[in-house]
Motif scaffolding. Structure first.
Motif, PDB file in Angstrom:
ATOM      1  N   ARG A  14      58.763  17.967 -33.839  1.00 43.31           N
ATOM      2  CA  ARG A  14      58.310  16.957 -32.891  1.00 43.31           C
ATOM      3  C   ARG A  14      59.465  16.565 -31.980  1.00 43.31           C
ATOM      4  O   ARG A  14      60.626  16.805 -32.297  1.00 43.31           O
ATOM      5  CB  ARG A  14      57.773  15.720 -33.624  1.00 43.31           C
ATOM      6  N   ARG A  15      59.100  15.910 -30.878  1.00 43.87           N
ATOM      7  CA  ARG A  15      60.088  15.563 -29.861  1.00 43.87           C
ATOM      8  C   ARG A  15      59.894  14.104 -29.457  1.00 43.87           C
ATOM      9  O   ARG A  15      58.770  13.693 -29.155  1.00 43.87           O
ATOM     10  CB  ARG A  15      59.888  16.478 -28.655  1.00 43.87           C
ATOM     11  N   PRO A  16      60.946  13.284 -29.467  1.00 46.05           N
ATOM     12  CA  PRO A  16      60.794  11.879 -29.073  1.00 46.05           C
ATOM     13  C   PRO A  16      60.438  11.751 -27.597  1.00 46.05           C
ATOM     14  O   PRO A  16      61.151  12.271 -26.735  1.00 46.05           O
ATOM     15  CB  PRO A  16      62.173  11.270 -29.374  1.00 46.05           C
ATOM     16  N   ARG A  17      59.340  11.038 -27.316  1.00 48.18           N
ATOM     17  CA  ARG A  17      58.893  10.878 -25.936  1.00 48.18           C
ATOM     18  C   ARG A  17      58.557   9.434 -25.587  1.00 48.18           C
ATOM     19  O   ARG A  17      58.787   9.004 -24.461  1.00 48.18           O
ATOM     20  CB  ARG A  17      57.667  11.761 -25.664  1.00 48.18           C
ATOM     21  N   ARG A  18      57.989   8.693 -26.546  1.00 48.89           N
ATOM     22  CA  ARG A  18      57.571   7.327 -26.256  1.00 48.89           C
ATOM     23  C   ARG A  18      58.781   6.409 -26.105  1.00 48.89           C
ATOM     24  O   ARG A  18      59.882   6.728 -26.557  1.00 48.89           O
ATOM     25  CB  ARG A  18      56.639   6.821 -27.359  1.00 48.89           C
ATOM     26  N   ALA A  19      58.537   5.239 -25.487  1.00 48.23           N
ATOM     27  CA  ALA A  19      59.639   4.315 -25.186  1.00 48.23           C
ATOM     28  C   ALA A  19      60.398   3.907 -26.441  1.00 48.23           C
ATOM     29  O   ALA A  19      61.635   3.871 -26.456  1.00 48.23           O
ATOM     30  CB  ALA A  19      59.094   3.086 -24.460  1.00 48.23           C
ATOM     31  N   GLU A  20      59.662   3.601 -27.527  1.00 53.52           N
ATOM     32  CA  GLU A  20      60.342   3.173 -28.756  1.00 53.52           C
ATOM     33  C   GLU A  20      61.131   4.325 -29.386  1.00 53.52           C
ATOM     34  O   GLU A  20      62.177   4.114 -30.008  1.00 53.52           O
ATOM     35  CB  GLU A  20      59.343   2.592 -29.765  1.00 53.52           C
ATOM     36  N   SER A  21      60.635   5.552 -29.202  1.00 51.64           N
ATOM     37  CA  SER A  21      61.365   6.709 -29.726  1.00 51.64           C
ATOM     38  C   SER A  21      62.654   6.936 -28.943  1.00 51.64           C
ATOM     39  O   SER A  21      63.700   7.257 -29.513  1.00 51.64           O
ATOM     40  CB  SER A  21      60.491   7.960 -29.662  1.00 51.64           C
ATOM     41  N   LEU A  22      62.590   6.757 -27.621  1.00 52.65           N
ATOM     42  CA  LEU A  22      63.791   6.917 -26.797  1.00 52.65           C
ATOM     43  C   LEU A  22      64.814   5.826 -27.109  1.00 52.65           C
ATOM     44  O   LEU A  22      66.028   6.070 -27.062  1.00 52.65           O
ATOM     45  CB  LEU A  22      63.417   6.891 -25.317  1.00 52.65           C
ATOM     46  N   ARG A  23      64.323   4.635 -27.443  1.00 52.40           N
ATOM     47  CA  ARG A  23      65.241   3.572 -27.874  1.00 52.40           C
ATOM     48  C   ARG A  23      65.937   3.976 -29.170  1.00 52.40           C
ATOM     49  O   ARG A  23      67.135   3.721 -29.353  1.00 52.40           O
ATOM     50  CB  ARG A  23      64.460   2.272 -28.073  1.00 52.40           C
ATOM     51  N   ALA A  24      65.201   4.631 -30.057  1.00 51.69           N
ATOM     52  CA  ALA A  24      65.801   5.109 -31.306  1.00 51.69           C
ATOM     53  C   ALA A  24      66.855   6.183 -31.032  1.00 51.69           C
ATOM     54  O   ALA A  24      67.887   6.242 -31.710  1.00 51.69           O
ATOM     55  CB  ALA A  24      64.715   5.652 -32.228  1.00 51.69           C
ATOM     56  N   VAL A  25      66.613   7.025 -30.030  1.00 50.15           N
ATOM     57  CA  VAL A  25      67.593   8.060 -29.687  1.00 50.15           C
ATOM     58  C   VAL A  25      68.883   7.416 -29.176  1.00 50.15           C
ATOM     59  O   VAL A  25      69.991   7.861 -29.514  1.00 50.15           O
ATOM     60  CB  VAL A  25      67.009   9.033 -28.642  1.00 50.15           C
ATOM     61  N   ARG A  26      68.748   6.366 -28.364  1.00 48.78           N
ATOM     62  CA  ARG A  26      69.951   5.652 -27.894  1.00 48.78           C
ATOM     63  C   ARG A  26      70.740   5.094 -29.080  1.00 48.78           C
ATOM     64  O   ARG A  26      71.973   5.170 -29.118  1.00 48.78           O
ATOM     65  CB  ARG A  26      69.552   4.509 -26.958  1.00 48.78           C
ATOM     66  N   ALA A  27      70.011   4.540 -30.043  1.00 48.22           N
ATOM     67  CA  ALA A  27      70.684   4.007 -31.233  1.00 48.22           C
ATOM     68  C   ALA A  27      71.315   5.126 -32.054  1.00 48.22           C
ATOM     69  O   ALA A  27      72.394   4.949 -32.639  1.00 48.22           O
ATOM     70  CB  ALA A  27      69.686   3.215 -32.078  1.00 48.22           C
ATOM     71  N   LEU A  28      70.663   6.283 -32.104  1.00 47.95           N
ATOM     72  CA  LEU A  28      71.231   7.429 -32.818  1.00 47.95           C
ATOM     73  C   LEU A  28      72.570   7.842 -32.223  1.00 47.95           C
ATOM     74  O   LEU A  28      73.497   8.232 -32.950  1.00 47.95           O
ATOM     75  CB  LEU A  28      70.262   8.612 -32.770  1.00 47.95           C
ATOM     76  N   GLU A  29      72.692   7.774 -30.911  1.00 47.58           N
ATOM     77  CA  GLU A  29      73.961   8.111 -30.269  1.00 47.58           C
ATOM     78  C   GLU A  29      75.075   7.188 -30.766  1.00 47.58           C
ATOM     79  O   GLU A  29      76.213   7.628 -30.973  1.00 47.58           O
ATOM     80  CB  GLU A  29      73.820   8.013 -28.745  1.00 47.58           C
ATOM     81  N   GLU A  30      74.749   5.909 -30.982  1.00 46.25           N
ATOM     82  CA  GLU A  30      75.738   4.968 -31.523  1.00 46.25           C
ATOM     83  C   GLU A  30      76.063   5.293 -32.974  1.00 46.25           C
ATOM     84  O   GLU A  30      77.233   5.369 -33.367  1.00 46.25           O
ATOM     85  CB  GLU A  30      75.209   3.541 -31.425  1.00 46.25           C
ATOM     86  N   VAL A  31      75.026   5.490 -33.775  1.00 49.49           N
ATOM     87  CA  VAL A  31      75.222   5.745 -35.205  1.00 49.49           C
ATOM     88  C   VAL A  31      76.050   7.005 -35.430  1.00 49.49           C
ATOM     89  O   VAL A  31      76.925   7.050 -36.306  1.00 49.49           O
ATOM     90  CB  VAL A  31      73.853   5.867 -35.912  1.00 49.49           C
ATOM     91  N   ALA A  61      78.124   8.318 -33.308  1.00 47.84           N
ATOM     92  CA  ALA A  61      79.357   8.279 -32.504  1.00 47.84           C
ATOM     93  C   ALA A  61      79.379   9.390 -31.458  1.00 47.84           C
ATOM     94  O   ALA A  61      80.356  10.126 -31.313  1.00 47.84           O
ATOM     95  CB  ALA A  61      80.590   8.364 -33.406  1.00 47.84           C
ATOM     96  N   LEU A  62      78.286   9.490 -30.702  1.00 46.32           N
ATOM     97  CA  LEU A  62      78.162  10.494 -29.652  1.00 46.32           C
ATOM     98  C   LEU A  62      78.351   9.839 -28.289  1.00 46.32           C
ATOM     99  O   LEU A  62      78.131   8.633 -28.136  1.00 46.32           O
ATOM    100  CB  LEU A  62      76.786  11.163 -29.715  1.00 46.32           C
ATOM    101  N   PRO A  63      78.736  10.597 -27.277  1.00 47.06           N
ATOM    102  CA  PRO A  63      78.869  10.029 -25.927  1.00 47.06           C
ATOM    103  C   PRO A  63      77.552   9.423 -25.457  1.00 47.06           C
ATOM    104  O   PRO A  63      76.473   9.947 -25.749  1.00 47.06           O
ATOM    105  CB  PRO A  63      79.255  11.246 -25.073  1.00 47.06           C
ATOM    106  N   ASP A  64      77.649   8.311 -24.737  1.00 46.54           N
ATOM    107  CA  ASP A  64      76.450   7.638 -24.238  1.00 46.54           C
ATOM    108  C   ASP A  64      75.595   8.592 -23.413  1.00 46.54           C
ATOM    109  O   ASP A  64      76.093   9.269 -22.507  1.00 46.54           O
ATOM    110  CB  ASP A  64      76.837   6.434 -23.367  1.00 46.54           C
ATOM    111  N   GLY A  65      74.316   8.650 -23.744  1.00 48.25           N
ATOM    112  CA  GLY A  65      73.374   9.453 -22.975  1.00 48.25           C
ATOM    113  C   GLY A  65      73.368  10.930 -23.287  1.00 48.25           C
ATOM    114  O   GLY A  65      72.593  11.686 -22.689  1.00 48.25           O
ATOM    115  N   SER A  66      74.189  11.375 -24.238  1.00 48.33           N
ATOM    116  CA  SER A  66      74.301  12.821 -24.483  1.00 48.33           C
ATOM    117  C   SER A  66      73.020  13.415 -25.065  1.00 48.33           C
ATOM    118  O   SER A  66      72.613  14.517 -24.684  1.00 48.33           O
ATOM    119  CB  SER A  66      75.489  13.115 -25.403  1.00 48.33           C
TER     120      SER A  66
END
Length: 308
Positions: A59-76, A78-83
């Protein structure tokens, strides 16, 4: 086996999303349950099953709440913002699944669709299950100003299991005879089926790997085409149907046929205006010019030259 920071940096540039996420999880050494805990601490609710599906490409994150989770995953992670979000945007097209975003060969190279027909005749999927990590290409221009041949050293990464071949496309200059073009398997591969369209001057060669790749594995191989059957050449163009890693193109000229000017260029498609123009200086003793493109995008990249 845990993957390295270098591999992570590479796949964050090239994608696809699910492979980048899986590599990041491996490098950071975080189990999915621990990632879920970190996300919850940031106010993001995401099930372990969803995380598992994302990293497998089911599956692929597409909905707004899923994209918010992807942003949080970048923090968790330790990935570059938006990568990770960038990889979702680059590959976001209806029905595309989780391969890098691409255009058809028809829009890139020719209206007739001869390459597409040849690929279809060889029962090849659109992307072949591979994307480019790095590609070094050397083109030879002969004493008659003809495209004498070219060689490639190619590094690819599989984004599904079981990939064991690559289809290389060679497009000759006007007047070329694909039936007389020789295919050379140079390194870590052997030649399989070869098909061509004489009218379009296009040849497709199947290069068989020495192993079947699993998703995420890389493979290095080399191959070439001996041509010399066409008329005077004025450019060399490489079409990219999908985004990828680094591309290096070198064009070398016979001492009996030296151009007066060489330029690099890029195009979004075959009918688009050429941009990213830049003069290239011919080296003295070796008579070559080259370009380096980091993180190529779908479209055309090439070098052209003037004889007079």
């Amino acid at each position: 086996m845990r993957q390295t920071e270098t591999e992570l940096a590479q796949v964050l540039r090239t994608g696809p999303f699910h492979l980048a996420l899986r590599t990041a999880l491996s490098v950071r050494g975080l189990p999915l349950q621990r990632v879920q805990h970190h996300l919850a601490h940031r106010g993001v609710k995401l099930g372990v099953t969803s995380l598992s599906y994302w990293q497998q490409g089911v599956r692929r994150p597409r909905r707004a709440e899923s994209l918010r989770a992807v942003r949080a995953l970048e923090e968790v992670l330790a990935l570059p913002d938006g990568s990770l979000l960038r990889l979702l945007r680059d590959g976001d097209a209806p029905g595309e699944g989780d391969r890098p975003a691409g255009r058809s060969y028809r829009s890139l190279m020719e209206a007739s669709g001869s390459v597409e027909r040849l690929l279809a005749a060889m029962e090849s999927p659109v992307d072949g299950g591979l994307h480019t990590v790095g590609h070094q290409e050397r083109v030879r221009i002969g004493a008659r100003r003809e495209l004498a041949g070219r060689t490639s050293r190619h590094v690819v990464r599989a984004h599904r299991d079981g990939v064991d071949r690559y289809l290389a496309v060679h497009r000759g200059d006007p007047g070329c005879d694909p039936s007389r073009i020789a295919v050379r398997a140079l390194e870590n591969c052997r030649t399989g089926r070869v098909r061509w369209d004489g009218e379009a001057g296009v040849l497709v060669a199947e290069l068989l790997f020495d192993t079947r790749l699993r998703s995420g594995e890389t493979y290095l191989f080399g191959y070439g085409f001996d041509d010399g059957t066409g008329g005077a050449s004025g450019e060399y163009v490489r079409g990219f149907t999908f985004g990828g890693g680094q591309y290096v193109l070198q064009v070398g000229f016979d001492e009996a046929a030296l151009p007066v000017r060489c330029r690099r260029f890029a195009q979004a498609s075959a009918g688009a205006a050429r941009g990213a123009r830049g003069d290239l200086t011919l080296t003295g003793r070796h008579r070559t010019v080259h370009l380096v493109e980091e993180g190529v995008r779908p479209g055309l990249i090439g070098i052209d030259w003037d004889w007079e």
